[in-house]
Design an enzyme around this catalytic site. Structure first.
Site, PDB file in Angstrom:
ATOM      1  N   CYS A  88      45.663  55.001  33.338  1.00  0.00           N
ATOM      2  CA  CYS A  88      46.168  53.918  33.425  1.00  0.00           C
ATOM      3  C   CYS A  88      46.666  53.433  32.087  1.00  0.00           C
ATOM      4  O   CYS A  88      47.829  52.629  31.600  1.00  0.00           O
ATOM      5  CB  CYS A  88      45.710  52.777  34.042  1.00  0.00           C
ATOM      6  N   HIS A 219      49.542  45.927  32.178  1.00  0.00           N
ATOM      7  CA  HIS A 219      49.157  47.025  33.109  1.00  0.00           C
ATOM      8  C   HIS A 219      48.934  45.895  34.344  1.00  0.00           C
ATOM      9  O   HIS A 219      48.426  45.193  34.323  1.00  0.00           O
ATOM     10  CB  HIS A 219      48.192  47.805  32.894  1.00  0.00           C
ATOM     11  N   ASN A 249      49.662  49.011  41.739  1.00  0.00           N
ATOM     12  CA  ASN A 249      49.020  49.677  40.723  1.00  0.00           C
ATOM     13  C   ASN A 249      49.872  51.035  40.549  1.00  0.00           C
ATOM     14  O   ASN A 249      49.277  52.112  41.225  1.00  0.00           O
ATOM     15  CB  ASN A 249      47.615  49.982  40.693  1.00  0.00           C
TER      16      ASN A 249
HETATM   17  N1  COA Z   1      39.820  44.895  52.750  1.00  0.00           N
HETATM   18  C1  COA Z   1      38.863  44.312  53.131  1.00  0.00           C
HETATM   19  N2  COA Z   1      37.788  44.181  52.538  1.00  0.00           N
HETATM   20  C2  COA Z   1      37.556  44.951  51.586  1.00  0.00           C
HETATM   21  C3  COA Z   1      38.417  45.854  51.097  1.00  0.00           C
HETATM   22  C4  COA Z   1      39.839  45.759  51.708  1.00  0.00           C
HETATM   23  N3  COA Z   1      40.763  46.508  51.378  1.00  0.00           N
HETATM   24  N4  COA Z   1      38.094  46.635  49.842  1.00  0.00           N
HETATM   25  C5  COA Z   1      36.848  46.174  49.725  1.00  0.00           C
HETATM   26  N5  COA Z   1      36.590  45.203  50.752  1.00  0.00           N
HETATM   27  C6  COA Z   1      35.174  44.529  50.982  1.00  0.00           C
HETATM   28  C7  COA Z   1      34.122  45.157  50.271  1.00  0.00           C
HETATM   29  O1  COA Z   1      33.632  46.181  51.103  1.00  0.00           O
HETATM   30  C8  COA Z   1      33.041  44.327  49.976  1.00  0.00           C
HETATM   31  O2  COA Z   1      32.594  43.786  51.189  1.00  0.00           O
HETATM   32  P1  COA Z   1      30.973  43.490  51.231  1.00  0.00           P
HETATM   33  O3  COA Z   1      30.954  42.104  50.522  1.00  0.00           O
HETATM   34  O4  COA Z   1      30.636  42.939  52.605  1.00  0.00           O
HETATM   35  O5  COA Z   1      30.302  44.577  50.670  1.00  0.00           O
HETATM   36  C9  COA Z   1      34.035  43.230  49.449  1.00  0.00           C
HETATM   37  O6  COA Z   1      35.375  42.990  50.087  1.00  0.00           O
HETATM   38  C10 COA Z   1      33.947  42.681  47.971  1.00  0.00           C
HETATM   39  O7  COA Z   1      34.125  43.947  47.362  1.00  0.00           O
HETATM   40  P2  COA Z   1      34.444  43.911  45.932  1.00  0.00           P
HETATM   41  O8  COA Z   1      34.576  45.307  45.461  1.00  0.00           O
HETATM   42  O9  COA Z   1      33.603  43.464  45.239  1.00  0.00           O
HETATM   43  O10 COA Z   1      35.758  43.121  45.793  1.00  0.00           O
HETATM   44  P3  COA Z   1      36.748  42.819  44.461  1.00  0.00           P
HETATM   45  O11 COA Z   1      36.716  41.237  44.552  1.00  0.00           O
HETATM   46  O12 COA Z   1      35.948  43.226  43.398  1.00  0.00           O
HETATM   47  O13 COA Z   1      37.911  43.354  44.591  1.00  0.00           O
HETATM   48  C11 COA Z   1      39.219  45.340  43.814  1.00  0.00           C
HETATM   49  C12 COA Z   1      38.262  44.750  44.952  1.00  0.00           C
HETATM   50  C13 COA Z   1      39.230  46.688  43.936  1.00  0.00           C
HETATM   51  C14 COA Z   1      40.449  44.540  44.358  1.00  0.00           C
HETATM   52  C15 COA Z   1      38.898  44.796  42.389  1.00  0.00           C
HETATM   53  O14 COA Z   1      37.567  45.091  42.163  1.00  0.00           O
HETATM   54  C16 COA Z   1      39.844  45.567  41.352  1.00  0.00           C
HETATM   55  O15 COA Z   1      40.996  45.305  41.403  1.00  0.00           O
HETATM   56  N6  COA Z   1      39.248  45.927  40.514  1.00  0.00           N
HETATM   57  C17 COA Z   1      39.908  46.667  39.482  1.00  0.00           C
HETATM   58  C18 COA Z   1      41.146  47.636  39.679  1.00  0.00           C
HETATM   59  C19 COA Z   1      41.355  48.164  38.433  1.00  0.00           C
HETATM   60  O16 COA Z   1      41.636  47.489  37.515  1.00  0.00           O
HETATM   61  N7  COA Z   1      41.524  49.636  38.661  1.00  0.00           N
HETATM   62  C20 COA Z   1      41.967  50.496  37.775  1.00  0.00           C
HETATM   63  C21 COA Z   1      41.962  50.234  36.525  1.00  0.00           C
HETATM   64  S1  COA Z   1      43.459  51.059  36.179  1.00  0.00           S
END
Ligand code: COA
Length: 292
Positions: A88, A219, A249
């Site tokens: 990215c 980004h 993204n």
């Molecule tokens: N729908 C519903 N629930 C979901 C889900 C979805 N699409 N994806 C994950 N969950 C759940 C998880 O299973 C977890 O459940 P649990 O608490 O029962 O275990 C809960 O949501 C929280 O998960 P978590 O991964 O801690 O959520 P988050 O708030 O961190 O959000 C992302 C997840 C991926 C949106 C976030 O972490 C993110 O954007 N990360 C960075 C992404 C990024 O920058 N990527 C690339 C760099 S280029």
């Protein structure tokens, strides 16, 4: 496809819509379309371009590179052409390389394209990734100028956290196609910390403060990450270009797509000071402080 809800996706990511490439499209065909629009906007001919750099980690071929394909599709005959793989952060890395090539006198008009189709790399049953990535391409052309352009650049990598965000390349003869893997919450925490340092360092290098900025062009991975960077800079969200809601993204394409949106919507004007920044797998990150 997966157990999720519009509410969860909107609240946790800020994404409302994404664009998915048609089956026949590739990083190169999308990149060539973006490049054509950039040439039109710059009132240049394809033959004016002496260097083509494509930031991508989803090229259809290792070789010919997407950059070579883009050159072919545009009819650019004798340019240097190569891909840059920095996930990215690819566009920021490509920008750095282009800048150096121009400064050294080796290139005069560099076409930089960011193009990715990471929707195809995500496991359709993995709700933590399949909701995030969209396909897209953006392009810009860099050349030397006395009045506008690059004020400061920064690019770096942490090679010890690669396992938190990875995309294996399928190996010949392998039975299964490996999918993109991401430990989202760990990536999230690192992105917020790294981007805060990155924007501070870049402004220092450019001998500017956040008060000098007209727009942040970040980004587009997660609206909460973007908002955290804006808060660090004490910027109002009105000074941040956000396309994530419409595009998701788009990896290496997200910064040039946001730049395009900012310029074509009339928000970014000639002379504005912009801070471009990105963070991705590797981990990699980069920025450009630019007077447009
Ligand atoms: N729908 C519903 N629930 C979901 C889900 C979805 N699409 N994806 C994950 N969950 C759940 C998880 O299973 C977890 O459940 P649990 O608490 O029962 O275990 C809960 O949501 C929280 O998960 P978590 O991964 O801690 O959520 P988050 O708030 O961190 O959000 C992302 C997840 C991926 C949106 C976030 O972490 C993110 O954007 N990360 C960075 C992404 C990024 O920058 N990527 C690339 C760099 S280029």
């Amino acid at each position: 496809m997966v157990e999720t809800s519009d509410e969860w996706i909107t609240e946790r990511t800020g994404i409302k819509e994404r664009r998915i490439a048609a089956p026949e499209e590739t990083a190169a065909t999308m990149g060539a379309q973006a490049a054509k629009q950039a040439l039109e906007a710059a009132s240049l001919q394809a033959t004016d371009i002496d260097t083509v750099i494509c930031a991508t980690t989803s090229s259809a071929y290792a070789f010919p590179s997407s950059a070579c394909e883009i050159a072919r599709l545009l009819g650019i005959e004798r340019a240097m052409a190569f891909d840059v793989a920095a996930a990215c952060a690819g566009f920021s890395y490509a920008y750095s390389v282009a800048h150096s090539l121009i400064l050294s006198g080796q290139s005069s008009k560099v076409l930089i394209v960011g193009s990715d189709l990471l929707s195809r790399a995500c496991d359709p049953t993995d709700r933590t990734t399949i909701i995030l990535f969209g396909d897209g391409a953006g392009a810009c052309i860099l050349g030397a100028s006395d009045t506008q352009g690059t004020i400061a650049l920064h690019a770096s990598a942490d090679p010890f956290s690669g396992d938190l965000l990875s995309l294996p390349i399928p190996q010949r003869g392998a039975i299964e196609t490996p999918w993109l893997y991401m430990k989202g919450n760990e990536v999230f925490k690192r992105a917020v910390v790294v981007l805060a340092e990155l924007v501070t360092k870049t402004l220092e290098k450019g001998q500017m403060t956040a008060a000098d900025l007209d727009y942040l062009v970040p980004h587009q991975a997660n609206l909460r990450i973007i908002a955290a960077t804006a808060r660090k800079l004490h910027l109002d969200m009105a000074q941040v270009i956000v396309t994530l809601d419409k595009q998701g993204n788009t990896s290496a394409a997200s910064v040039p797509l946001a730049l395009d949106e900012g310029i074509r919507s009339g928000r970014i004007k000639r002379g504005d000071v912009l801070l471009l920044e990105s963070f991705g797998g590797g981990f990699t990150w980069g920025s450009a402080l630019v007077r447009y």
